[in-house]
Design a protein around this motif. Structure first.
Motif, mmCIF file in Angstrom:
data_model
loop_
_atom_site.group_PDB
_atom_site.id
_atom_site.type_symbol
_atom_site.label_atom_id
_atom_site.label_comp_id
_atom_site.label_asym_id
_atom_site.label_seq_id
_atom_site.Cartn_x
_atom_site.Cartn_y
_atom_site.Cartn_z
ATOM 1 N N GLN A 198 -50.612 -3.250 45.281
ATOM 2 C CA GLN A 198 -51.603 -3.735 44.326
ATOM 3 C C GLN A 198 -52.554 -2.636 43.881
ATOM 4 O OE1 GLN A 198 -51.137 -6.857 43.235
ATOM 5 N NE2 GLN A 198 -49.394 -6.769 44.654
ATOM 6 N N ARG A 199 -52.552 -1.517 44.590
ATOM 7 C CA ARG A 199 -53.428 -0.410 44.218
ATOM 8 C C ARG A 199 -52.768 0.424 43.112
ATOM 9 N NH1 ARG A 199 -55.448 2.523 49.603
ATOM 10 N NH2 ARG A 199 -56.789 3.514 48.036
ATOM 11 N N GLN B 280 -51.993 5.981 44.617
ATOM 12 C CA GLN B 280 -53.054 5.670 45.573
ATOM 13 C C GLN B 280 -52.689 4.459 46.433
ATOM 14 O OE1 GLN B 280 -56.933 5.435 43.595
ATOM 15 N NE2 GLN B 280 -56.088 6.588 41.869
ATOM 16 N N GLN B 281 -51.399 4.243 46.625
ATOM 17 C CA GLN B 281 -50.951 3.017 47.284
ATOM 18 C C GLN B 281 -50.745 3.165 48.786
ATOM 19 O OE1 GLN B 281 -47.494 2.099 44.904
ATOM 20 N NE2 GLN B 281 -48.709 1.099 43.316
ATOM 21 N N ASP C 128 -49.744 -0.474 49.927
ATOM 22 C CA ASP C 128 -50.352 -1.559 49.165
ATOM 23 C C ASP C 128 -49.965 -1.407 47.699
ATOM 24 O OD1 ASP C 128 -51.895 -3.462 47.932
ATOM 25 O OD2 ASP C 128 -53.809 -2.808 48.795
#
Length: 385
Positions: free
Chosen positions: A155-156, A160-161, A153
């Motif tokens: 967008q994180r 921490q994606q 992800d």
């Protein structure tokens, strides 16, 4: 530029050499009574087919994409040209911008136990990555080697994606050596994994073991329905330590494999084929086993990653510290393999095909067995022919 021939071997590698067990790139010396060939023994020679690549190729290093990577192992190109790279020892995945070389750590893989040749190894992305954002990782834990998928992800926040790992396959044998680790989705959208026999040679010929095999599975980790045995993940057996997987333009699967004392191998993989280990190392000429299409003395190769580009297989050498080109005409080399970059960049781990006439080449000097310099490890951009 690296000093030719510079090699530093840590105590672990010395121990592996002393036990006559060719390791993840350092191999044992060739038998004292054998003579190293001037090129890969048994390789085809002569002119290529009219439609094949030229007999003599070329390699030009056109730039350094990035540097300062730590124990890089697996790598996979994203659709936009960026690259994900796994750190074997740090258990992290880093995104490298394909243009600027900027590194962004996207996250780590929990549960990785880095020891010897184990750790965070191969990476792959789903054939439907644009919609499902799934990254696949092959890694060593305290109890086994396994394959998991993690949702990416963007967008994180950086670091921490990656979502929690969803394990799709566990209980691949693990060891200090010979963990295999390369994974890749094939043209058929099935996931393939190269495994090792972790120093227990009997596993390679045991059809019930996942060690010493090439495995083929669905994206969920189930046996592919048209495998040689529909209830089994095993696609081919009799392997020692497979660390390179690539498909040519006709969708044939090729695999590189570490030998022990004498011969490293490039194999054309047939469904259900038995590649002979531990009964045969290199070309044995036995009806029960499939011979490699090319073989090398272990100090000339110790091959890890491979890629297909410009009509040839490009094979990274660890102990050999060079890049091999194997031009193809169908399922055979069309000319003698040719080496490039010998001792210029040290140990070479992974080759990634790119769009256009090029590949990316990842060095591997920071894994405890090389002679790292200030800029190691790096991704090099190569123009190949």
């Amino acid at each position: 530029m690296r000093r030719p021939g510079a090699t530093a071997v840590v105590a672990t590698a010395v121990l592996l050499l002393a036990t006559a067990c060719s390791s993840d790139g350092d191999g044992t010396p060739s038998d004292p009574g054998s003579t190293s060939a001037s090129g890969p023994a048994g390789a085809a020679s002569g002119s290529p087919s009219p439609t094949g690549p030229p007999a003599q190729g070329s390699v030009k290093v056109t730039g350094t994409v990035t540097e300062g990577l730590k124990s890089p192992w697996g790598a996979v190109a994203l659709p936009d040209g960026d690259v994900l790279v796994a750190s074997r020892d740090e258990a992290t995945i880093t995104r490298v911008d394909g243009e600027s070389g900027k590194q962004t750590q996207i996250g780590s893989v929990p549960g990785v136990a880095a020891n010897g040749e184990g750790g965070l190894l191969g990476l792959a992305v789903s054939p439907d990555f644009a919609s499902d954002r799934q990254v696949y990782a092959y890694f060593t834990t305290d109890s086994d080697n396994r394959i998991a998928r993690l949702r990416y992800d963007e967008q994180r926040p950086a670091g921490q994606q990656l979502g929690a790992p969803d394990t799709i396959l566990r209980d691949i044998p693990k060891g200090v050596v010979h963990n295999g680790g390369r994974i890749a989705f094939g043209p058929d959208k099935m996931l393939y994994a190269g495994t090792g026999e972790v120093g227990q040679t009997g596993l390679s010929q045991d059809p019930a073991s996942l060690g010493g095999k090439i495995l083929r599975m669905t994206a969920d980790g189930r046996p592919a329905p048209d495998n040689p045995r529909p209830d089994s993940l095993v696609y081919s057996l009799g392997h020692r330590n497979v660390q390179g997987l690539a498909w040519d333009s006709d969708k044939r699967l090729w695999a590189s494999e570490f030998g022990q004392n004498t011969w490293d191998e490039l194999n054309l993989i047939r469904p259900g084929g038995n590649y002979g280990w531990p009964d045969v190392e290199g070309k044995g000429g036995k009806d029960d086993f499939v011979d490699p299409v090319a073989q090398w003395k272990t100090d000339e190769a110790s091959p890890s990653g491979i890629a297909y580009a410009q009509g040839s297989i490009w094979m990274a050498g660890l102990r050999g510290e060079r890049l091999w080109r194997i031009p193809l005409a169908g399922g055979e080399p069309s000319a003698a393999p040719q080496s490039f970059l010998k001792s210029e960049y040290g140990r070479l781990r992974t080759v990634v095909a790119t769009s256009g006439p090029g590949v990316l080449l990842i060095t591997n000097e920071t894994d405890g067995r090389g002679s790292p310099e200030a800029r190691d490890d790096r991704i090099l951009r190569l123009e190949v022919k």
